[in-house]
Motif scaffolding. Structure first.
Motif, PDB file in Angstrom:
ATOM      1  N   VAL A  27       3.821  27.154 -25.185  1.00 17.62           N
ATOM      2  CA  VAL A  27       3.572  27.023 -23.750  1.00 17.62           C
ATOM      3  C   VAL A  27       3.715  25.563 -23.330  1.00 17.62           C
ATOM      4  O   VAL A  27       4.363  25.252 -22.325  1.00 17.62           O
ATOM      5  CB  VAL A  27       2.173  27.571 -23.375  1.00 17.62           C
ATOM      6  CG1 VAL A  27       1.808  27.215 -21.940  1.00 17.62           C
ATOM      7  CG2 VAL A  27       2.124  29.080 -23.577  1.00 17.62           C
ATOM      8  N   ALA A  28       3.131  24.663 -24.115  1.00 18.11           N
ATOM      9  CA  ALA A  28       3.207  23.241 -23.793  1.00 18.11           C
ATOM     10  C   ALA A  28       4.663  22.771 -23.759  1.00 18.11           C
ATOM     11  O   ALA A  28       5.072  22.064 -22.826  1.00 18.11           O
ATOM     12  CB  ALA A  28       2.406  22.438 -24.809  1.00 18.11           C
ATOM     13  N   GLU A  29       5.444  23.174 -24.734  1.00 19.06           N
ATOM     14  CA  GLU A  29       6.858  22.788 -24.763  1.00 19.06           C
ATOM     15  C   GLU A  29       7.611  23.386 -23.577  1.00 19.06           C
ATOM     16  O   GLU A  29       8.410  22.709 -22.936  1.00 19.06           O
ATOM     17  CB  GLU A  29       7.496  23.235 -26.073  1.00 19.06           C
ATOM     18  CG  GLU A  29       7.026  22.445 -27.277  1.00 19.06           C
ATOM     19  CD  GLU A  29       7.497  23.021 -28.603  1.00 19.06           C
ATOM     20  OE1 GLU A  29       8.224  24.039 -28.610  1.00 19.06           O
ATOM     21  OE2 GLU A  29       7.117  22.450 -29.636  1.00 19.06           O
ATOM     22  N   TYR A  30       7.346  24.643 -23.275  1.00 22.45           N
ATOM     23  CA  TYR A  30       8.026  25.338 -22.177  1.00 22.45           C
ATOM     24  C   TYR A  30       7.691  24.691 -20.823  1.00 22.45           C
ATOM     25  O   TYR A  30       8.540  24.596 -19.944  1.00 22.45           O
ATOM     26  CB  TYR A  30       7.618  26.805 -22.189  1.00 22.45           C
ATOM     27  CG  TYR A  30       8.322  27.674 -21.191  1.00 22.45           C
ATOM     28  CD1 TYR A  30       9.667  27.984 -21.326  1.00 22.45           C
ATOM     29  CD2 TYR A  30       7.638  28.208 -20.108  1.00 22.45           C
ATOM     30  CE1 TYR A  30      10.318  28.791 -20.405  1.00 22.45           C
ATOM     31  CE2 TYR A  30       8.269  29.008 -19.182  1.00 22.45           C
ATOM     32  CZ  TYR A  30       9.612  29.305 -19.336  1.00 22.45           C
ATOM     33  OH  TYR A  30      10.247  30.105 -18.423  1.00 22.45           O
ATOM     34  N   LYS A  40      -6.667  22.259 -20.853  1.00 20.79           N
ATOM     35  CA  LYS A  40      -7.297  21.885 -19.579  1.00 20.79           C
ATOM     36  C   LYS A  40      -7.006  22.934 -18.503  1.00 20.79           C
ATOM     37  O   LYS A  40      -7.899  23.312 -17.737  1.00 20.79           O
ATOM     38  CB  LYS A  40      -6.786  20.515 -19.139  1.00 20.79           C
ATOM     39  CG  LYS A  40      -7.431  19.985 -17.893  1.00 20.79           C
ATOM     40  CD  LYS A  40      -6.886  18.607 -17.551  1.00 20.79           C
ATOM     41  CE  LYS A  40      -7.455  18.149 -16.220  1.00 20.79           C
ATOM     42  NZ  LYS A  40      -6.842  16.900 -15.777  1.00 20.79           N
ATOM     43  N   LEU A  41      -5.764  23.430 -18.457  1.00 19.82           N
ATOM     44  CA  LEU A  41      -5.412  24.466 -17.481  1.00 19.82           C
ATOM     45  C   LEU A  41      -6.208  25.749 -17.722  1.00 19.82           C
ATOM     46  O   LEU A  41      -6.585  26.445 -16.775  1.00 19.82           O
ATOM     47  CB  LEU A  41      -3.914  24.750 -17.535  1.00 19.82           C
ATOM     48  CG  LEU A  41      -3.003  23.647 -17.011  1.00 19.82           C
ATOM     49  CD1 LEU A  41      -1.545  23.977 -17.309  1.00 19.82           C
ATOM     50  CD2 LEU A  41      -3.210  23.431 -15.522  1.00 19.82           C
ATOM     51  N   LEU A  47      -4.559  28.947 -16.051  1.00 22.30           N
ATOM     52  CA  LEU A  47      -3.835  29.776 -17.012  1.00 22.30           C
ATOM     53  C   LEU A  47      -4.852  30.652 -17.732  1.00 22.30           C
ATOM     54  O   LEU A  47      -5.902  30.156 -18.143  1.00 22.30           O
ATOM     55  CB  LEU A  47      -3.107  28.927 -18.055  1.00 22.30           C
ATOM     56  CG  LEU A  47      -1.817  28.251 -17.668  1.00 22.30           C
ATOM     57  CD1 LEU A  47      -1.264  27.465 -18.856  1.00 22.30           C
ATOM     58  CD2 LEU A  47      -0.785  29.238 -17.194  1.00 22.30           C
ATOM     59  N   ALA A  48      -4.527  31.916 -17.880  1.00 19.43           N
ATOM     60  CA  ALA A  48      -5.427  32.839 -18.579  1.00 19.43           C
ATOM     61  C   ALA A  48      -4.800  33.266 -19.901  1.00 19.43           C
ATOM     62  O   ALA A  48      -3.712  33.860 -19.905  1.00 19.43           O
ATOM     63  CB  ALA A  48      -5.706  34.060 -17.719  1.00 19.43           C
ATOM     64  N   PRO A  49      -5.455  32.952 -21.016  1.00 20.14           N
ATOM     65  CA  PRO A  49      -4.898  33.393 -22.295  1.00 20.14           C
ATOM     66  C   PRO A  49      -4.989  34.909 -22.448  1.00 20.14           C
ATOM     67  O   PRO A  49      -5.913  35.541 -21.933  1.00 20.14           O
ATOM     68  CB  PRO A  49      -5.760  32.694 -23.343  1.00 20.14           C
ATOM     69  CG  PRO A  49      -6.889  32.069 -22.634  1.00 20.14           C
ATOM     70  CD  PRO A  49      -6.658  32.175 -21.178  1.00 20.14           C
ATOM     71  N   ASN A  67       5.174  36.512 -19.687  1.00 18.44           N
ATOM     72  CA  ASN A  67       5.451  36.721 -18.262  1.00 18.44           C
ATOM     73  C   ASN A  67       4.553  35.846 -17.384  1.00 18.44           C
ATOM     74  O   ASN A  67       5.005  35.283 -16.385  1.00 18.44           O
ATOM     75  CB  ASN A  67       5.253  38.197 -17.923  1.00 18.44           C
ATOM     76  CG  ASN A  67       6.391  38.753 -17.116  1.00 18.44           C
ATOM     77  OD1 ASN A  67       7.490  38.224 -17.140  1.00 18.44           O
ATOM     78  ND2 ASN A  67       6.114  39.827 -16.403  1.00 18.44           N
ATOM     79  N   ASP A  68       3.263  35.744 -17.749  1.00 19.32           N
ATOM     80  CA  ASP A  68       2.327  34.901 -16.989  1.00 19.32           C
ATOM     81  C   ASP A  68       2.778  33.445 -17.006  1.00 19.32           C
ATOM     82  O   ASP A  68       2.722  32.753 -15.992  1.00 19.32           O
ATOM     83  CB  ASP A  68       0.915  34.998 -17.570  1.00 19.32           C
ATOM     84  CG  ASP A  68       0.271  36.356 -17.364  1.00 19.32           C
ATOM     85  OD1 ASP A  68       0.761  37.146 -16.530  1.00 19.32           O
ATOM     86  OD2 ASP A  68      -0.744  36.624 -18.048  1.00 19.32           O
TER      87      ASP A  68
END
Length: 89
Positions: A27-30, A40-41, A47-49, A67-68
């Motif tokens: 996610v961080a790379e994307y 932090k998000l 952002l919801a895991p 998708n999220d």
């Protein structure tokens, strides 16, 4: 999954995971940010895991629904472009 060997089942699960799930690092790379910013998000409920390993621990491992994250990236890119255009004035 009748007639499938354990190896076949594992391969199928892995293929499904890659299609639908992203790790915190992915996610961080994307999103072009540090993994700490992803945490932090999550804390800010932006952002919801999809799933949290070790939820009671300080060292949680987050998995996210692809998708999220793709939807969030559209919003984030729009915000980044707006900030960029405002800097030019």
């Amino acid at each position: 999954m009748f007639g499938m060997t354990d190896k076949m089942i594992k391969q199928k699960i892995i293929a499904e995971l890659h299609e639908y799930v992203m790790s915190q690092k992915e996610v961080a790379e994307y999103l072009s940010m540090e993994t700490t910013n992803v945490s932090k998000l999550v804390k800010e409920n932006k952002l919801a895991p999809l799933y949290i390993f070790n939820p009671q621990s300080q060292r949680k491992i987050y998995l996210f629904y692809r998708n999220d994250i793709e939807e969030y990236k559209i919003k984030l890119d729009g915000y980044r472009n707006l900030r960029k255009s405002n800097k030019n004035y």
